[in-house]
Design an enzyme around this catalytic site. Structure first.
Site, PDB file in Angstrom:
ATOM      1  CE1 TYR A  21       1.306   1.055   4.067  1.00  0.00           C
ATOM      2  CE2 TYR A  21       0.970  -1.240   4.374  1.00  0.00           C
ATOM      3  CZ  TYR A  21       1.527  -0.175   4.929  1.00  0.00           C
ATOM      4  OH  TYR A  21       2.168  -0.321   6.025  1.00  0.00           O
ATOM      5  CD  GLU A  96       8.090  -3.139   4.368  1.00  0.00           C
ATOM      6  OE1 GLU A  96       8.295  -2.198   4.819  1.00  0.00           O
ATOM      7  OE2 GLU A  96       7.412  -2.885   3.162  1.00  0.00           O
TER       8      GLU A  96
END
EC number: 4.3.2.8
Length: 161
Positions: A21, A96
């Site tokens: 996203y 991440e």
């Protein structure tokens, strides 16, 4: 044309579905990592949005997008669905900073563009429960774009001090 799930599973073994996203979407600052074959395989499958609402915030001195793991608050966040192999999933976990900064959790995604439109599938998403409490008070965005009119341009890792 996109491969069907069973074709992918048979051709490259076990694949995971990942929903991105933020900076890993097409046209965003880290998209090159999704298509750089050295990290493993990531096959774009379609677009969708979170079935539940989540707060999407941009935070920190590097203007990093975060999906706060607070279902029911914020927006139905749009993004892209990828099939990734184990090598790519491992790379994304490291990229991440999972599980410290983000945690990889299964989230229900409503498919917007794909062969099976309007279906719902479970995808991994990198959201966070380890955010600073004040992040809940930041503006919630309905879609991430590093160059959006918020003026909070993402700072790439190589440009950070």
């Amino acid at each position: 044309s996109p491969l069907l799930p069973e074709e992918i599973f048979s051709s490259v073994g076990r694949m995971a579905r990942v929903f991105v996203y933020g900076t890993l979407k097409k046209g965003q600052p880290n998209y090159q990592h999704m298509i750089n074959g050295t990290h493993g395989i990531a096959k774009f499958q379609g677009r969708g949005h979170t079935m539940e609402k989540y707060p999407l915030v941009i935070s920190g001195k590097y203007n990093i997008p975060f999906l706060l793991n607070i279902p029911g608050t914020g927006h139905h966040v749009p993004g892209e669905i990828y099939f990734v192999d184990d090598q790519m999933l491992q790379f994304l976990d490291e990229f991440e900073s999972c599980p410290d900064m983000y945690q990889r959790t299964p989230v229900r995604i409503v498919v917007d563009e794909w062969e099976a439109v309007n279906s719902i599938m479970e995808c991994f998403v990198y959201s966070t429960t380890t955010y600073q409490p004040e992040w809940r008070n930041l503006p919630y965005y309905d879609n991430y774009d590093s160059l959006g009119n918020h003026g909070l341009r993402y700072v790439a890792r190589e440009s950070r001090d």
